[in-house]
Write a protein that holds these residues in place. Sequence first.
Motif, PDB file in Angstrom:
ATOM      1  N   LEU A   7       1.007  -1.035  -0.043  1.00  0.00           N
ATOM      2  CA  LEU A   7       0.085   0.135  -0.114  1.00  0.00           C
ATOM      3  C   LEU A   7       0.910   1.206   0.043  1.00  0.00           C
ATOM      4  O   LEU A   7       0.496   2.098  -0.820  1.00  0.00           O
ATOM      5  N   PHE A   8       1.665   1.197   0.978  1.00  0.00           N
ATOM      6  CA  PHE A   8       2.698   2.337   0.992  1.00  0.00           C
ATOM      7  C   PHE A   8       3.573   2.733  -0.438  1.00  0.00           C
ATOM      8  O   PHE A   8       3.669   3.792  -0.837  1.00  0.00           O
ATOM      9  N   SER A   9       4.093   1.590  -0.984  1.00  0.00           N
ATOM     10  CA  SER A   9       4.739   1.826  -2.258  1.00  0.00           C
ATOM     11  C   SER A   9       3.859   2.028  -3.508  1.00  0.00           C
ATOM     12  O   SER A   9       4.189   3.076  -4.273  1.00  0.00           O
ATOM     13  N   PHE A  10       2.640   1.368  -3.602  1.00  0.00           N
ATOM     14  CA  PHE A  10       1.897   1.908  -4.764  1.00  0.00           C
ATOM     15  C   PHE A  10       1.336   3.079  -4.629  1.00  0.00           C
ATOM     16  O   PHE A  10       1.040   3.981  -5.367  1.00  0.00           O
ATOM     17  N   SER A  11       1.062   3.655  -3.261  1.00  0.00           N
ATOM     18  CA  SER A  11       0.661   4.865  -3.044  1.00  0.00           C
ATOM     19  C   SER A  11       1.747   6.092  -3.714  1.00  0.00           C
ATOM     20  O   SER A  11       1.501   7.107  -4.170  1.00  0.00           O
ATOM     21  N   SER A  12       2.834   5.917  -3.247  1.00  0.00           N
ATOM     22  CA  SER A  12       4.017   6.460  -3.793  1.00  0.00           C
ATOM     23  C   SER A  12       4.300   6.573  -5.470  1.00  0.00           C
ATOM     24  O   SER A  12       4.492   7.437  -5.938  1.00  0.00           O
ATOM     25  N   LEU A  13       4.020   5.367  -5.876  1.00  0.00           N
ATOM     26  CA  LEU A  13       4.550   5.143  -7.299  1.00  0.00           C
ATOM     27  C   LEU A  13       3.264   5.823  -8.210  1.00  0.00           C
ATOM     28  O   LEU A  13       3.542   6.481  -9.181  1.00  0.00           O
ATOM     29  N   THR A  14       1.902   5.412  -7.718  1.00  0.00           N
ATOM     30  CA  THR A  14       0.912   6.410  -8.602  1.00  0.00           C
ATOM     31  C   THR A  14       0.958   7.921  -8.442  1.00  0.00           C
ATOM     32  O   THR A  14       0.797   8.504  -9.352  1.00  0.00           O
ATOM     33  N   LEU A  15       1.523   8.271  -7.398  1.00  0.00           N
ATOM     34  CA  LEU A  15       1.726   9.909  -6.959  1.00  0.00           C
ATOM     35  C   LEU A  15       2.893  10.265  -8.153  1.00  0.00           C
ATOM     36  O   LEU A  15       2.727  11.068  -8.805  1.00  0.00           O
ATOM     37  N   PHE A  16       4.016   9.474  -8.322  1.00  0.00           N
ATOM     38  CA  PHE A  16       5.137   9.803  -9.116  1.00  0.00           C
ATOM     39  C   PHE A  16       4.494   9.772 -10.372  1.00  0.00           C
ATOM     40  O   PHE A  16       5.091  10.572 -11.645  1.00  0.00           O
ATOM     41  N   GLU A  17       3.771   8.861 -10.993  1.00  0.00           N
ATOM     42  CA  GLU A  17       3.311   8.443 -12.346  1.00  0.00           C
ATOM     43  C   GLU A  17       2.252   9.907 -12.416  1.00  0.00           C
ATOM     44  O   GLU A  17       2.285  10.429 -13.629  1.00  0.00           O
ATOM     45  N   SER A  18       1.443  10.240 -11.644  1.00  0.00           N
ATOM     46  CA  SER A  18       0.549  11.365 -11.916  1.00  0.00           C
ATOM     47  C   SER A  18       1.265  12.708 -12.086  1.00  0.00           C
ATOM     48  O   SER A  18       1.007  13.431 -12.903  1.00  0.00           O
ATOM     49  N   TYR A  19       2.747  12.929 -11.793  1.00  0.00           N
ATOM     50  CA  TYR A  19       3.387  13.974 -12.044  1.00  0.00           C
ATOM     51  C   TYR A  19       3.900  14.253 -13.406  1.00  0.00           C
ATOM     52  O   TYR A  19       4.064  15.169 -14.184  1.00  0.00           O
ATOM     53  N   LEU A  95      -6.115   7.518  -1.867  1.00  0.00           N
ATOM     54  CA  LEU A  95      -6.995   6.292  -1.236  1.00  0.00           C
ATOM     55  C   LEU A  95      -5.947   5.380  -0.951  1.00  0.00           C
ATOM     56  O   LEU A  95      -6.411   4.747   0.571  1.00  0.00           O
ATOM     57  N   LEU A  96      -4.980   4.956  -1.309  1.00  0.00           N
ATOM     58  CA  LEU A  96      -4.023   3.870  -0.940  1.00  0.00           C
ATOM     59  C   LEU A  96      -3.561   4.232   0.248  1.00  0.00           C
ATOM     60  O   LEU A  96      -3.481   3.479   1.308  1.00  0.00           O
ATOM     61  N   TYR A  97      -3.083   5.519   0.464  1.00  0.00           N
ATOM     62  CA  TYR A  97      -2.430   5.944   1.653  1.00  0.00           C
ATOM     63  C   TYR A  97      -3.496   6.153   2.811  1.00  0.00           C
ATOM     64  O   TYR A  97      -3.215   5.739   4.022  1.00  0.00           O
ATOM     65  N   ALA A  98      -4.814   6.454   2.536  1.00  0.00           N
ATOM     66  CA  ALA A  98      -5.647   6.394   3.498  1.00  0.00           C
ATOM     67  C   ALA A  98      -5.911   4.908   4.038  1.00  0.00           C
ATOM     68  O   ALA A  98      -6.323   4.892   5.383  1.00  0.00           O
ATOM     69  N   ILE A  99      -6.072   4.224   3.039  1.00  0.00           N
ATOM     70  CA  ILE A  99      -6.427   2.682   3.685  1.00  0.00           C
ATOM     71  C   ILE A  99      -4.958   2.147   4.497  1.00  0.00           C
ATOM     72  O   ILE A  99      -5.390   1.548   5.556  1.00  0.00           O
ATOM     73  N   TYR A 100      -3.974   2.665   4.329  1.00  0.00           N
ATOM     74  CA  TYR A 100      -2.804   2.330   4.979  1.00  0.00           C
ATOM     75  C   TYR A 100      -2.817   2.743   6.390  1.00  0.00           C
ATOM     76  O   TYR A 100      -2.598   2.220   7.390  1.00  0.00           O
ATOM     77  N   ILE A 101      -3.298   4.180   6.320  1.00  0.00           N
ATOM     78  CA  ILE A 101      -3.394   4.871   7.805  1.00  0.00           C
ATOM     79  C   ILE A 101      -4.622   4.055   8.652  1.00  0.00           C
ATOM     80  O   ILE A 101      -4.418   3.781   9.795  1.00  0.00           O
ATOM     81  N   VAL A 102      -6.011   3.892   7.630  1.00  0.00           N
ATOM     82  CA  VAL A 102      -6.914   3.110   8.536  1.00  0.00           C
ATOM     83  C   VAL A 102      -6.373   1.755   9.055  1.00  0.00           C
ATOM     84  O   VAL A 102      -6.739   1.375  10.515  1.00  0.00           O
ATOM     85  N   ALA A 103      -5.774   1.107   8.117  1.00  0.00           N
ATOM     86  CA  ALA A 103      -5.372  -0.331   8.591  1.00  0.00           C
ATOM     87  C   ALA A 103      -4.400  -0.398   9.783  1.00  0.00           C
ATOM     88  O   ALA A 103      -4.480  -1.219  10.783  1.00  0.00           O
ATOM     89  N   THR A 104      -3.584   0.747   9.855  1.00  0.00           N
ATOM     90  CA  THR A 104      -2.450   0.817  10.906  1.00  0.00           C
ATOM     91  C   THR A 104      -3.274   1.086  12.055  1.00  0.00           C
ATOM     92  O   THR A 104      -2.862   0.458  13.326  1.00  0.00           O
ATOM     93  N   LYS A 105      -4.321   1.850  11.961  1.00  0.00           N
ATOM     94  CA  LYS A 105      -5.092   2.080  13.476  1.00  0.00           C
ATOM     95  C   LYS A 105      -6.032   1.133  13.887  1.00  0.00           C
ATOM     96  O   LYS A 105      -6.135   1.089  15.033  1.00  0.00           O
ATOM     97  N   GLN A 106      -6.646   0.372  12.852  1.00  0.00           N
ATOM     98  CA  GLN A 106      -7.661  -0.499  13.212  1.00  0.00           C
ATOM     99  C   GLN A 106      -7.325  -1.819  13.426  1.00  0.00           C
ATOM    100  O   GLN A 106      -7.850  -2.746  14.227  1.00  0.00           O
ATOM    101  N   ASP A 107      -6.350  -2.394  12.843  1.00  0.00           N
ATOM    102  CA  ASP A 107      -5.663  -3.642  13.002  1.00  0.00           C
ATOM    103  C   ASP A 107      -4.947  -3.699  14.391  1.00  0.00           C
ATOM    104  O   ASP A 107      -4.100  -2.892  14.547  1.00  0.00           O
ATOM    105  N   LYS A 108      -5.548  -4.966  15.366  1.00  0.00           N
ATOM    106  CA  LYS A 108      -4.783  -4.948  16.670  1.00  0.00           C
ATOM    107  C   LYS A 108      -3.432  -5.308  16.715  1.00  0.00           C
ATOM    108  O   LYS A 108      -2.887  -4.807  17.650  1.00  0.00           O
ATOM    109  N   THR A 109      -3.032  -5.944  15.855  1.00  0.00           N
ATOM    110  CA  THR A 109      -1.628  -6.338  15.757  1.00  0.00           C
ATOM    111  C   THR A 109      -0.541  -5.286  15.259  1.00  0.00           C
ATOM    112  O   THR A 109       0.329  -4.947  15.850  1.00  0.00           O
TER     113      THR A 109
END
Length: 236
Positions: A7-19, A95-109
């Motif tokens: 999620l972290f990398s594809f978020s960065s990759l799509t951002l660079f592609e948008s440039y 959106l991918l970065y948002a999913i990354y943040i939500v998963a980090t907060k909501q996943d108990k592990t």
Amino acid sequence: MFVMGLLFSFSSLTLFESYKHIAVSIASTLLFSYPAFVAIIMAIIYKEKLSKLQILGIVTVAIGICLLNIKPGEGEERTLTETLIGVGLVILSSLLYAIYIVATKQDKTLAKVSSLRLSFYAILFGSLVYIIPNVSGLGGDTPIMLTSRLHWVCAISLGLFPTLISVTLLAYSIHYVGPTISAILGAFEPVTAVLLGMVLFGERPSTLSFISMFIIIIGISIVILRGQQKKGTKTV
């Protein structure tokens, strides 16, 4: 950890592609819409009720995004298709970065893992997104070999300043001043992107673009502040 890395990398990759399709300043401003996506995901999946103020913030962001894409900045010649592709890529990145943040907060592990350790493994596993395609020759782009001192300086600087140091300082910032102030100060990111785009790439955003960026920052600030107020109320 592996999924977080993707999620972290594809978020960065799509951002660079948008440039490649829209101005750096516009893409970076649209990326800052991720707090609104976080609020929407929490409402849809985790049934967290959105307040009127949060809805206002999300609508404000949507208005800013629409205004931002009415016309390109001065001196820019971009087709409608090119603009839509660029906007779509950066929205996907957000959106991918948002999913990354939500998963980090909501996943108990993951919630038990420190920010620094999580960032380390996210970058480690996320690097496979770039390494495997380039090594296998399936990446589409011809890998650039680091054959000169300039190449090494650019590669090391890219990995050091906007990645390692940025992620580390953000983790410490949240630790010392809390997520609220850190998120508010994050509103300077689009402003910095605009200034760097103008100085380094000769971009000349239109007056409407500046107004749209300001509207987006206001909308995101409303979402962030309201979210932190709700947390503070629950804690009390």
